[in-house]
Design an enzyme around this catalytic site. Structure first.
Site, PDB file in Angstrom:
ATOM      1  CB  THR A 132      15.813 -11.618   4.289  1.00  0.00           C
ATOM      2  OG1 THR A 132      14.882 -11.523   5.596  1.00  0.00           O
ATOM      3  CG2 THR A 132      15.744 -12.836   3.510  1.00  0.00           C
ATOM      4  CG  ASP A 133      15.302 -11.739   9.870  1.00  0.00           C
ATOM      5  OD1 ASP A 133      14.374 -11.617   8.855  1.00  0.00           O
ATOM      6  OD2 ASP A 133      14.961 -11.006  10.988  1.00  0.00           O
ATOM      7  CD  GLU A 134      10.724 -12.397   6.025  1.00  0.00           C
ATOM      8  OE1 GLU A 134       9.969 -13.102   5.231  1.00  0.00           O
ATOM      9  OE2 GLU A 134      10.259 -11.186   6.374  1.00  0.00           O
ATOM     10  CE1 TYR A 158      12.158 -11.038   0.027  1.00  0.00           C
ATOM     11  CE2 TYR A 158      11.691 -11.756   2.291  1.00  0.00           C
ATOM     12  CZ  TYR A 158      12.526 -10.990   1.371  1.00  0.00           C
ATOM     13  OH  TYR A 158      13.587 -10.289   1.779  1.00  0.00           O
ATOM     14  CE  LYS A 162      16.933 -11.876  -0.569  1.00  0.00           C
ATOM     15  NZ  LYS A 162      17.416 -11.029  -1.362  1.00  0.00           N
TER      16      LYS A 162
HETATM   17  P1  NAD Z   1      12.710  -2.903  -2.438  1.00  0.00           P
HETATM   18  O1  NAD Z   1      11.501  -3.513  -2.649  1.00  0.00           O
HETATM   19  O2  NAD Z   1      12.631  -1.606  -1.901  1.00  0.00           O
HETATM   20  O3  NAD Z   1      13.635  -2.509  -3.574  1.00  0.00           O
HETATM   21  C1  NAD Z   1      14.248  -3.612  -4.520  1.00  0.00           C
HETATM   22  C2  NAD Z   1      14.927  -2.948  -5.571  1.00  0.00           C
HETATM   23  O4  NAD Z   1      15.234  -3.801  -6.406  1.00  0.00           O
HETATM   24  C3  NAD Z   1      13.855  -2.183  -6.424  1.00  0.00           C
HETATM   25  O5  NAD Z   1      14.567  -0.774  -6.643  1.00  0.00           O
HETATM   26  C4  NAD Z   1      13.790  -2.648  -8.007  1.00  0.00           C
HETATM   27  O6  NAD Z   1      13.312  -1.896  -8.779  1.00  0.00           O
HETATM   28  C5  NAD Z   1      14.794  -3.478  -7.854  1.00  0.00           C
HETATM   29  N1  NAD Z   1      14.407  -4.758  -8.585  1.00  0.00           N
HETATM   30  C6  NAD Z   1      13.681  -5.537  -8.527  1.00  0.00           C
HETATM   31  N2  NAD Z   1      13.669  -6.647  -9.514  1.00  0.00           N
HETATM   32  C7  NAD Z   1      14.898  -6.351 -10.127  1.00  0.00           C
HETATM   33  C8  NAD Z   1      15.601  -7.098 -11.293  1.00  0.00           C
HETATM   34  N3  NAD Z   1      15.248  -8.193 -11.880  1.00  0.00           N
HETATM   35  N4  NAD Z   1      16.731  -6.489 -11.643  1.00  0.00           N
HETATM   36  C9  NAD Z   1      17.152  -5.486 -11.171  1.00  0.00           C
HETATM   37  N5  NAD Z   1      16.645  -4.585 -10.228  1.00  0.00           N
HETATM   38  C10 NAD Z   1      15.524  -4.979  -9.591  1.00  0.00           C
HETATM   39  O7  NAD Z   1      13.503  -3.800  -1.382  1.00  0.00           O
HETATM   40  P2  NAD Z   1      14.251  -3.391   0.032  1.00  0.00           P
HETATM   41  O8  NAD Z   1      13.460  -3.638   1.045  1.00  0.00           O
HETATM   42  O9  NAD Z   1      15.211  -2.372  -0.339  1.00  0.00           O
HETATM   43  O10 NAD Z   1      15.356  -5.033  -0.099  1.00  0.00           O
HETATM   44  C11 NAD Z   1      16.674  -4.948  -0.687  1.00  0.00           C
HETATM   45  C12 NAD Z   1      17.154  -6.171  -0.297  1.00  0.00           C
HETATM   46  O11 NAD Z   1      17.473  -6.233   1.034  1.00  0.00           O
HETATM   47  C13 NAD Z   1      16.308  -7.366  -0.994  1.00  0.00           C
HETATM   48  O12 NAD Z   1      17.343  -8.321  -1.570  1.00  0.00           O
HETATM   49  C14 NAD Z   1      15.830  -7.940   0.364  1.00  0.00           C
HETATM   50  O13 NAD Z   1      15.711  -9.369   0.106  1.00  0.00           O
HETATM   51  C15 NAD Z   1      16.935  -7.576   1.324  1.00  0.00           C
HETATM   52  N6  NAD Z   1      16.193  -7.392   2.799  1.00  0.00           N
HETATM   53  C16 NAD Z   1      15.538  -6.479   3.051  1.00  0.00           C
HETATM   54  C17 NAD Z   1      15.140  -6.173   4.280  1.00  0.00           C
HETATM   55  C18 NAD Z   1      13.904  -5.181   4.574  1.00  0.00           C
HETATM   56  O14 NAD Z   1      13.541  -4.909   5.736  1.00  0.00           O
HETATM   57  N7  NAD Z   1      13.555  -4.301   3.543  1.00  0.00           N
HETATM   58  C19 NAD Z   1      15.756  -6.853   5.316  1.00  0.00           C
HETATM   59  C20 NAD Z   1      16.713  -7.578   5.078  1.00  0.00           C
HETATM   60  C21 NAD Z   1      17.051  -8.015   3.907  1.00  0.00           C
HETATM   61  O1  DAU Z   2      12.825  -9.696   8.378  1.00  0.00           O
HETATM   62  C1  DAU Z   2      13.430  -9.207   7.166  1.00  0.00           C
HETATM   63  C2  DAU Z   2      12.214  -8.903   6.204  1.00  0.00           C
HETATM   64  O2  DAU Z   2      11.323  -8.012   6.869  1.00  0.00           O
HETATM   65  C3  DAU Z   2      12.727  -8.572   4.762  1.00  0.00           C
HETATM   66  O3  DAU Z   2      13.299  -9.587   4.338  1.00  0.00           O
HETATM   67  C4  DAU Z   2      11.682  -8.478   3.908  1.00  0.00           C
HETATM   68  O4  DAU Z   2      12.119  -7.899   2.590  1.00  0.00           O
HETATM   69  C5  DAU Z   2      10.717  -7.182   4.647  1.00  0.00           C
HETATM   70  O5  DAU Z   2       9.470  -6.753   3.692  1.00  0.00           O
HETATM   71  C6  DAU Z   2      10.272  -7.545   5.926  1.00  0.00           C
HETATM   72  O6  DAU Z   2       9.386  -8.566   5.908  1.00  0.00           O
HETATM   73  P1  DAU Z   2       8.142  -8.545   7.009  1.00  0.00           P
HETATM   74  O7  DAU Z   2       7.224  -9.306   6.454  1.00  0.00           O
HETATM   75  O8  DAU Z   2       8.462  -8.757   8.266  1.00  0.00           O
HETATM   76  O9  DAU Z   2       7.816  -7.153   6.806  1.00  0.00           O
HETATM   77  P2  DAU Z   2       6.355  -6.264   6.672  1.00  0.00           P
HETATM   78  O10 DAU Z   2       6.653  -5.091   6.986  1.00  0.00           O
HETATM   79  O11 DAU Z   2       5.584  -6.491   5.553  1.00  0.00           O
HETATM   80  O12 DAU Z   2       5.539  -6.823   7.998  1.00  0.00           O
HETATM   81  C7  DAU Z   2       5.903  -6.666   9.362  1.00  0.00           C
HETATM   82  C8  DAU Z   2       5.011  -7.267  10.366  1.00  0.00           C
HETATM   83  O13 DAU Z   2       3.881  -6.395  10.398  1.00  0.00           O
HETATM   84  C9  DAU Z   2       4.676  -8.643   9.872  1.00  0.00           C
HETATM   85  O14 DAU Z   2       4.338  -9.194  11.018  1.00  0.00           O
HETATM   86  C10 DAU Z   2       3.201  -8.570   9.140  1.00  0.00           C
HETATM   87  C11 DAU Z   2       2.926  -7.080   9.874  1.00  0.00           C
HETATM   88  N1  DAU Z   2       1.861  -6.350   9.228  1.00  0.00           N
HETATM   89  C12 DAU Z   2       2.266  -5.869   7.810  1.00  0.00           C
HETATM   90  C13 DAU Z   2       1.476  -5.085   6.860  1.00  0.00           C
HETATM   91  C14 DAU Z   2       1.992  -4.549   5.890  1.00  0.00           C
HETATM   92  C15 DAU Z   2       0.499  -5.973   9.631  1.00  0.00           C
HETATM   93  O15 DAU Z   2      -0.011  -6.144  10.504  1.00  0.00           O
HETATM   94  N2  DAU Z   2      -0.383  -5.064   8.714  1.00  0.00           N
HETATM   95  C16 DAU Z   2       0.030  -4.606   7.542  1.00  0.00           C
HETATM   96  O16 DAU Z   2      -0.526  -4.028   6.715  1.00  0.00           O
END
Ligand code: NAD
Ligand code: DAU
Length: 355
Positions: A132-134, A158, A162
């Site tokens: 992730t970019d975080e 989180y 990562k």
């Molecule tokens: P998600 O939470 O929707 O899915 C995670 C999946 O991993 C689920 O299916 C869960 O059951 C599985 N899981 C959790 N713990 C596990 C374990 N110990 N063993 C096997 N499986 C397990 O997450 P996502 O949003 O699909 O993100 C996927 C990946 O991409 C993550 O590594 C996250 O850090 C990264 N990522 C997410 C975003 C985003 O915006 N969602 C952006 C950049 C990177």
């Molecule tokens: O940047 C990549 C990341 O983006 C991933 O690594 C994470 O897995 C993914 O969950 C996401 O993280 P964020 O914290 O940016 O996503 P989230 O959707 O939780 O929140 C997006 C923005 O919105 C953040 O600034 C918090 C805000 N927010 C979120 C929720 C859930 C609100 O204002 N209200 C809310 O109820």
């Protein structure tokens, strides 16, 4: 064949579906099926001989060793993680366990598997870690976007977990010669996004007539990418990325949270007008901010564009329209993920936030 971990989650399931749309190479999906894992996302693959599923934990070394010996994948793509920042604030333990210890155990298994390959197999084997970019921390308003060379400055449990996993992946390349690739992507959105995250939560709450909770002033900036563009970037890095390198993935699409919520409300006003009249924007409610909330993320994607020729296919306008329409068309999916555990999470995260 390839081994995908976390393939029942949001991005992982989009990746598996996308992979099998453009490829015939089989996929083995290993997922623990936490609250975020949902096999319904993959229902269309039932009976497809190119796809198999195993329920299990990336931290279960004996299971992973067995799977690697039996299936001999030519690549492992690691999506499995705890992914929600707010959950990491309420309970960081699972994040340490899966994202750090789990990734470590997975790397140990993959290292053993890699050692058993012949030279030709070794030359093509890859371990791709999805990050992730975080990990880069928070930007000021006029800072340049994150480059691969930025310092790691994670601010939440989180992002710290990562960051630790990224460091382990890097170390396994430098120390053991494991052929790794790492991608650091910005915020994804699209189908199958669990409605604890901003965009799907806003769509689901809006349609249910509930408040749309904006943390703080809503001026925090995220850089949004449609999920299938993230999937195409991962395929691209897997195919052509240079071993040991990291690639930032993003769509040059920075927007404040409030603008995102306005866009969702405006699309819903157009596609599913409120029965009571007025606009969904009237449901916006300002609530107490997330502790340690990162102010701005922005990805400089010029390396992956220049070196690998990747570009996103969707603009924010096309992607968000598709997303809102997908949620309107999949109300059964939405209803099925709103279990008791989901409602408990909403109580835990939002009850104390009212302002
Ligand atoms: P998600 O939470 O929707 O899915 C995670 C999946 O991993 C689920 O299916 C869960 O059951 C599985 N899981 C959790 N713990 C596990 C374990 N110990 N063993 C096997 N499986 C397990 O997450 P996502 O949003 O699909 O993100 C996927 C990946 O991409 C993550 O590594 C996250 O850090 C990264 N990522 C997410 C975003 C985003 O915006 N969602 C952006 C950049 C990177
Ligand atoms: O940047 C990549 C990341 O983006 C991933 O690594 C994470 O897995 C993914 O969950 C996401 O993280 P964020 O914290 O940016 O996503 P989230 O959707 O939780 O929140 C997006 C923005 O919105 C953040 O600034 C918090 C805000 N927010 C979120 C929720 C859930 C609100 O204002 N209200 C809310 O109820």
């Amino acid at each position: 064949m390839i081994l995908v971990t976390g393939g029942a989650g949001f991005i992982g399931s989009n990746f598996v579906l996308d992979w099998l749309r453009v490829n015939d190479e089989p996929v083995l999906n290993l997922d623990k099926l936490t609250y975020a894992g949902n096999l319904e996302n993959l229902a269309e693959l039932q009976g497809d001989p190119r796809y198999a599923f195993v329920q299990g934990d990336i931290g279960d070394k004996a299971l992973i060793d067995t799977l690697l010996q039996k299936h001999r994948p030519r690549a492992v793509i690691n999506f499995a993680a705890e992914s929600h920042v707010d959950r990491s604030i309420h309970g960081p333990g699972e994040f340490i366990q899966t994202n750090i210890v789990g990734t470590f155990n997975l790397l140990e298994s993959v290292r053993g598997h890699f050692t058993s390959l012949n030279e030709a197999e070794k030359a093509t084997f890859r371990f791709l870690h999805v990050s992730t970019d975080e990990v880069y921390g928070s930007l000021k308003a006029d800072d340049p976007a994150f480059k691969e060379t930025n310092r790691y400055e994670p601010n939440s449990p989180y992002s710290a977990s990562k960051a630790a996993s990224d460091h382990l992946v890097r170390a396994y390349h430098h120390t053991y010669g494991l052929p790794v690739l790492t991608t650091n992507c910005s915020n994804n959105y699209g189908p199958y996004h669990f409605p604890e995250k901003l965009i799907p939560l806003m769509i689901v709450n809006a349609l249910a007539g509930k408040p749309l909770p904006i943390y703080g002033d809503g001026q925090q900036i995220r850089d949004w990418l449609y999920v299938t563009d993230h999937c195409s970037a991962i395929r691209c890095v897997l195919q052509a990325g240079q071993v040991g390198e990291t690639y930032n993935v993003g769509g040059w699409n920075e927007k404040p949270n409030l603008a995102i919520v306005h866009a969702v409300c405006d699309l819903l006003d157009e596609l599913r007008p409120r029965a009571s009249g007025g606009t969904y924007r009237e449901q916006i409610t300002y609530v107490t901010d997330r502790p340690g909330h990162d102010r701005r993320y922005a990805i400089d994607a010029s390396k992956i564009e220049r070196e690998l020729g990747w570009k996103p296919a969707e603009t924010f306008e096309t992607g968000i329209r598709k997303t809102v329409q997908w949620y309107l068309d999949h109300q059964d999916w939405v209803a099925n993920v709103q279990s008791g555990a989901y409602r408990e999470w909403l109580d835990k995260n939002y009850a104390g936030r009212a302002r």
